[in-house]
Scaffold this motif. Structure first.
Motif, mmCIF file in Angstrom:
data_model
loop_
_atom_site.group_PDB
_atom_site.id
_atom_site.type_symbol
_atom_site.label_atom_id
_atom_site.label_comp_id
_atom_site.label_asym_id
_atom_site.label_seq_id
_atom_site.Cartn_x
_atom_site.Cartn_y
_atom_site.Cartn_z
ATOM 1 N N VAL A 134 -7.748 1.993 12.914
ATOM 2 C CA VAL A 134 -8.487 1.184 12.014
ATOM 3 C C VAL A 134 -8.843 1.925 10.474
ATOM 4 O O VAL A 134 -8.614 1.369 9.627
ATOM 5 C CB VAL A 134 -9.680 0.483 12.583
ATOM 6 N N ARG A 135 -9.555 3.083 10.988
ATOM 7 C CA ARG A 135 -9.963 4.121 9.873
ATOM 8 C C ARG A 135 -8.962 4.243 8.831
ATOM 9 O O ARG A 135 -8.975 4.239 7.650
ATOM 10 C CB ARG A 135 -10.668 5.202 10.406
ATOM 11 N N ARG A 194 -5.906 2.725 8.330
ATOM 12 C CA ARG A 194 -5.458 1.539 7.718
ATOM 13 C C ARG A 194 -6.570 0.971 6.772
ATOM 14 O O ARG A 194 -6.101 0.834 5.464
ATOM 15 C CB ARG A 194 -5.287 0.314 8.640
ATOM 16 N N ASP A 195 -7.677 1.240 7.002
ATOM 17 C CA ASP A 195 -8.795 0.869 6.153
ATOM 18 C C ASP A 195 -8.617 1.671 4.651
ATOM 19 O O ASP A 195 -8.740 1.311 3.575
ATOM 20 C CB ASP A 195 -10.265 0.938 6.708
ATOM 21 N N TRP A 196 -8.556 3.169 4.948
ATOM 22 C CA TRP A 196 -8.414 4.298 4.010
ATOM 23 C C TRP A 196 -7.166 3.732 3.125
ATOM 24 O O TRP A 196 -7.219 3.927 1.938
ATOM 25 C CB TRP A 196 -8.121 5.264 4.665
ATOM 26 N N SER A 231 0.921 -1.036 0.131
ATOM 27 C CA SER A 231 -0.218 0.011 -0.153
ATOM 28 C C SER A 231 0.942 1.417 -0.105
ATOM 29 O O SER A 231 1.819 1.418 0.887
ATOM 30 C CB SER A 231 -0.905 -0.163 1.182
ATOM 31 N N THR A 248 -5.540 1.261 2.609
ATOM 32 C CA THR A 248 -5.387 -0.057 1.770
ATOM 33 C C THR A 248 -6.524 -0.263 0.857
ATOM 34 O O THR A 248 -7.010 -1.263 0.277
ATOM 35 C CB THR A 248 -5.488 -1.114 2.846
ATOM 36 N N GLN A 249 -7.299 0.953 0.411
ATOM 37 C CA GLN A 249 -8.190 0.851 -0.553
ATOM 38 C C GLN A 249 -7.544 0.304 -2.017
ATOM 39 O O GLN A 249 -6.336 0.688 -2.198
ATOM 40 C CB GLN A 249 -8.896 2.269 -0.672
#
Ligand SMILES: [Fe+2]
Length: 271
Positions: free
Chosen positions: A213-214, A216-218, A125, A220-221
């Motif tokens: 978490v938000r 990391r989620d962002w 990423s 790894t889009q």
């Protein structure tokens, strides 16, 4: 002669087509370094470097890290070959290498030697691109935050219910507090997150967990991620200072074997 490079996706990854002599000769080392910083990941498909050639090529790009046998560290789940195999299971979760040090490794070079019949892809990423694309409000919110990193944080992913003795063993490795946003000497900024991130300093547990978490989620889009589907003989280099990476799950008895060299870090997370 110039280097033939093509982008693998708009925001991350490039492929270089070159012969072994050209790479080991070092003629294009500064172009490769620039490309690495700009693209995060460079792929050389089925270049089939020997260990000696991999070490020689690594040396053209910077200072090689002395680890493994003759600079080659064998990434395998076989504890008979690599004593720290157990810790490698942390590699199934998004992370940056070396967050327990103030100067993380600059880059890793990984050669595919033996593959698992299923799984085992490596994903990267681009944490520069992920930062750049954050909404301005988020950039302001996180600008001066600090995050505590620990080995324990990453080991909880692998073993969610450790014994007390195991926990103490992990905690003995200590913690390292790093800025959430890394402002590099170049002026570019990247996110410092991943499975070693335990908590944000001065935030409640709940808020800290939600933010980490938000982000990391962002980051790894799909638009920020390159997934490498390995063939034997591929060499992949990633800029560890501007990417996170993880391996996708594979059969631990498959005999998967990667040969790794590393480039010494040149810049601390924070000055
Ligand atoms: Fe790693």
């Amino acid at each position: 002669m110039s280097l033939e490079a093509i982008n693998l996706s708009p925001r991350v990854g490039a492929e270089i087509k070159a012969d072994v002599e050209t790479l080991v000769g070092g003629e294009f080392s500064s172009e490769i370094r620039d490309l690495l910083e700009n693209r995060g990941v460079i792929v050389f498909r089925q270049i089939n470097l020997t260990d000696e050639q991999q070490v020689a090529f690594t040396r053209t790009l910077g200072t090689i890290v002395d680890e493994g046998e003759n600079y080659i560290y064998k990434v395998t789940m076989d504890p008979e070959v690599t004593a720290t195999a157990e810790y490698l299971k942390g590699a199934f979760y998004w992370h940056i290498d070396g967050t327990m040090q103030n100067v993380p490794v600059l880059a890793s070079l990984l050669s595919g030697r033996r593959l698992s019949p299923t799984g085992g892809q490596t994903e990267f990423s681009n944490t520069y691109a992920a930062y750049d694309d954050l909404p301005q409000d988020d950039k302001e919110e996180i600008a001066s935050l600090e995050v505590v990193h620990s080995l324990a944080a990453t080991q909880f992913y692998v073993k969610p219910e450790p014994t007390y003795a195991e926990l103490q063993e992990w905690q003995r490795k200590g913690t390292n507090t790093l800025p959430l946003v890394w402002t590099h000497r170049s002026g570019r900024k990247s996110l410092v997150i991943g499975s070693t991130a335990s908590h944000v300093v001065g935030m409640t547990f709940e808020k800290s967990q939600a933010l980490l978490v938000r982000l990391r989620d962002w980051a790894t889009q799909p638009q920020f991620v390159y997934r490498h589907e390995w063939s034997v003989g591929d060499l992949v280099i990633w800029d560890n200072t501007g990417t996170m990476h993880r391996a996708l799950h594979y059969d631990l008895d498959s005999g998967r074997m990667m040969h790794r060299t590393k480039l010494q870090g040149e810049e601390p997370f924070a000055t």
